[in-house]
Design an enzyme around this catalytic site. Structure first.
Site, PDB file in Angstrom:
ATOM      1  N   GLU A 149      -1.105  -1.051  -2.830  1.00 27.36           N
ATOM      2  CA  GLU A 149      -1.547  -0.921  -1.431  1.00 27.36           C
ATOM      3  C   GLU A 149      -0.868  -1.969  -0.567  1.00 27.36           C
ATOM      4  O   GLU A 149      -0.359  -1.682   0.519  1.00 27.36           O
ATOM      5  CB  GLU A 149      -3.064  -1.083  -1.332  1.00 27.36           C
ATOM      6  CG  GLU A 149      -3.868   0.030  -1.979  1.00 27.36           C
ATOM      7  CD  GLU A 149      -5.358  -0.113  -1.704  1.00 27.36           C
ATOM      8  OE1 GLU A 149      -5.739  -0.467  -0.573  1.00 27.36           O
ATOM      9  OE2 GLU A 149      -6.154   0.127  -2.626  1.00 27.36           O
ATOM     10  N   HIS A 177      -5.680   4.483   1.466  1.00 26.85           N
ATOM     11  CA  HIS A 177      -6.762   4.946   0.591  1.00 26.85           C
ATOM     12  C   HIS A 177      -6.337   4.748  -0.866  1.00 26.85           C
ATOM     13  O   HIS A 177      -5.190   5.035  -1.223  1.00 26.85           O
ATOM     14  CB  HIS A 177      -7.065   6.428   0.868  1.00 26.85           C
ATOM     15  CG  HIS A 177      -8.210   6.939   0.059  1.00 26.85           C
ATOM     16  ND1 HIS A 177      -9.530   6.644   0.368  1.00 26.85           N
ATOM     17  CD2 HIS A 177      -8.242   7.685  -1.067  1.00 26.85           C
ATOM     18  CE1 HIS A 177     -10.314   7.203  -0.535  1.00 26.85           C
ATOM     19  NE2 HIS A 177      -9.563   7.839  -1.414  1.00 26.85           N
ATOM     20  N   ASP A 196      -6.712  12.026  10.858  1.00 27.03           N
ATOM     21  CA  ASP A 196      -7.219  13.095  11.713  1.00 27.03           C
ATOM     22  C   ASP A 196      -8.735  13.150  11.543  1.00 27.03           C
ATOM     23  O   ASP A 196      -9.330  12.202  11.013  1.00 27.03           O
ATOM     24  CB  ASP A 196      -6.517  14.424  11.422  1.00 27.03           C
ATOM     25  CG  ASP A 196      -6.767  14.913  10.001  1.00 27.03           C
ATOM     26  OD1 ASP A 196      -7.683  14.383   9.337  1.00 27.03           O
ATOM     27  OD2 ASP A 196      -6.047  15.826   9.556  1.00 27.03           O
ATOM     28  N   MET A 211     -14.714   1.385   6.720  1.00 24.59           N
ATOM     29  CA  MET A 211     -15.555   2.347   6.018  1.00 24.59           C
ATOM     30  C   MET A 211     -16.403   3.206   6.966  1.00 24.59           C
ATOM     31  O   MET A 211     -17.593   3.416   6.708  1.00 24.59           O
ATOM     32  CB  MET A 211     -16.432   1.612   4.996  1.00 24.59           C
ATOM     33  CG  MET A 211     -15.607   0.971   3.902  1.00 24.59           C
ATOM     34  SD  MET A 211     -14.491   2.183   3.112  1.00 24.59           S
ATOM     35  CE  MET A 211     -13.874   1.230   1.736  1.00 24.59           C
ATOM     36  N   ASP A 267     -10.372  10.973   4.880  1.00 20.96           N
ATOM     37  CA  ASP A 267      -9.183  10.611   4.116  1.00 20.96           C
ATOM     38  C   ASP A 267      -8.198  11.784   4.070  1.00 20.96           C
ATOM     39  O   ASP A 267      -7.615  12.094   3.020  1.00 20.96           O
ATOM     40  CB  ASP A 267      -9.562  10.138   2.698  1.00 20.96           C
ATOM     41  CG  ASP A 267     -10.388   8.853   2.750  1.00 20.96           C
ATOM     42  OD1 ASP A 267     -10.053   7.976   3.563  1.00 20.96           O
ATOM     43  OD2 ASP A 267     -11.368   8.744   1.992  1.00 20.96           O
TER      44      ASP A 267
HETATM   45  C1  GAR Z   1      -8.908  -0.827  -0.237  1.00 20.51           C
HETATM   46  O1  GAR Z   1      -8.792  -0.513  -1.604  1.00 20.51           O
HETATM   47  C2  GAR Z   1      -8.693   0.413   0.606  1.00 20.51           C
HETATM   48  O2  GAR Z   1      -7.709   1.255   0.108  1.00 20.51           O
HETATM   49  C3  GAR Z   1     -10.059   1.053   0.550  1.00 20.51           C
HETATM   50  O3  GAR Z   1     -10.952  -0.005   0.664  1.00 20.51           O
HETATM   51  C4  GAR Z   1     -10.352  -1.195   0.113  1.00 20.51           C
HETATM   52  C5  GAR Z   1     -10.412  -2.260   1.149  1.00 20.51           C
HETATM   53  O4  GAR Z   1      -9.957  -3.481   0.640  1.00 20.51           O
HETATM   54  N1  GAR Z   1     -10.223   2.029   1.578  1.00 20.51           N
HETATM   55  C6  GAR Z   1     -10.876   3.176   1.409  1.00 20.51           C
HETATM   56  O5  GAR Z   1     -11.438   3.488   0.377  1.00 20.51           O
HETATM   57  C7  GAR Z   1     -10.862   4.087   2.625  1.00 20.51           C
HETATM   58  N2  GAR Z   1     -11.374   5.366   2.308  1.00 20.51           N
HETATM   59  P1  GAR Z   1      -9.546  -4.651   1.608  1.00 20.51           P
HETATM   60  O6  GAR Z   1     -10.724  -4.828   2.570  1.00 20.51           O
HETATM   61  O7  GAR Z   1      -9.385  -5.823   0.704  1.00 20.51           O
HETATM   62  O8  GAR Z   1      -8.284  -4.254   2.309  1.00 20.51           O
END
Ligand code: GAR
Length: 211
Positions: free
Chosen positions: A181, A116, A148, A97, A152
């Site tokens: 994901e 994402h 980049d 993050m 996102d």
């Molecule tokens: C996931 O949903 C991922 O796609 C998102 O955070 C979560 C992490 O979950 N990422 C973003 O929003 C990036 N902008 P995780 O720690 O269980 O993998």
């Protein structure tokens, strides 16, 4: 330019929290569907539960927190040092993050992936699932893209669509997106590691694919 294959197939995974995508990568490697090794897991938070997943899998880990590096570039430079020391060829952001800064982008050009929880370019940034519900879309999903300097942003490698149900909450929708994901991220990593791809406009495609 066509990307060569990545000879050592060595990943660095950057996390900030739960680490379920990290786990999906670990599991795909364990199952033999993703031929790779994880050289290091780096967390931006000492309290990230994902660090325990790395430990359980015997993967070296480190915490590099922005708070310890008042200058943003110094934080990214420290991350680059650890990634290089671990022999990392491809960096995978997995719930990381923080915006990736210049030192990291320059050290790993077209060598950083992110996942994402939306069909980008819709709903970048925080709480993508909540944004999708608030906007009223019927379909959302997940995107893997090269990173980049944008938020996102970056050329798209893979996407999966997920329907939004009338009774969805942000939590129920997030859980359904997460299943996708965990499927598309290891697949996309395998595709990138195999080389033979190129960036064409906004997409990452097989270099021999018709224009
Ligand atoms: C996931 O949903 C991922 O796609 C998102 O955070 C979560 C992490 O979950 N990422 C973003 O929003 C990036 N902008 P995780 O720690 O269980 O993998």
């Amino acid at each position: 330019m066509t990307s060569p294959a990545f000879p050592a197939r060595r990943l660095g995974v950057l996390i900030s929290g739960r680490g379920s995508n990290l786990q999906a990568i670990i599991d795909a490697i364990g199952a033999g569907t993703l031929e790779a090794t994880i050289g290091i897991v780096i967390s931006s938070r000492a309290s990230a539960p994902g660090l325990a997943r790395a430990r359980a899998a015997g993967i070296p880990s480190a915490v590099i927190a922005a708070a310890d590096h008042p200058h943003r570039d110094a934080c990214d430079a420290a991350i680059v040092d650890r990634l290089r020391a671990a022999g990392v060829e491809l960096v995978c952001l997995a719930g990381y993050m923080r915006l990736v800064g210049r030192p990291l982008l320059e050290a790993y050009p077209e060598r950083i992936l992110n996942i994402h929880p939306s069909l980008l370019p819709s709903f970048p940034g925080l709480e993508a699932q909540r944004q999708a519900l608030a906007h009223g879309v019927c379909v959302t999903g997940a995107t893997v893209h090269l990173v980049d300097a944008g938020l996102d942003a970056g050329p798209i490698v893979a996407q999966a669509a997920v329907p939004v149900h009338d009774d969805d909450t942000a939590e129920s929708l997030a859980a359904r997106i997460l299943v996708q994901e965990h499927r598309i991220y290891p697949e996309a990593i395998a595709f990138i590691l195999g080389g033979g791809w190129t960036v064409r406009g906004r997409r990452v495609v097989k270099a021999d694919a018709g224009a």
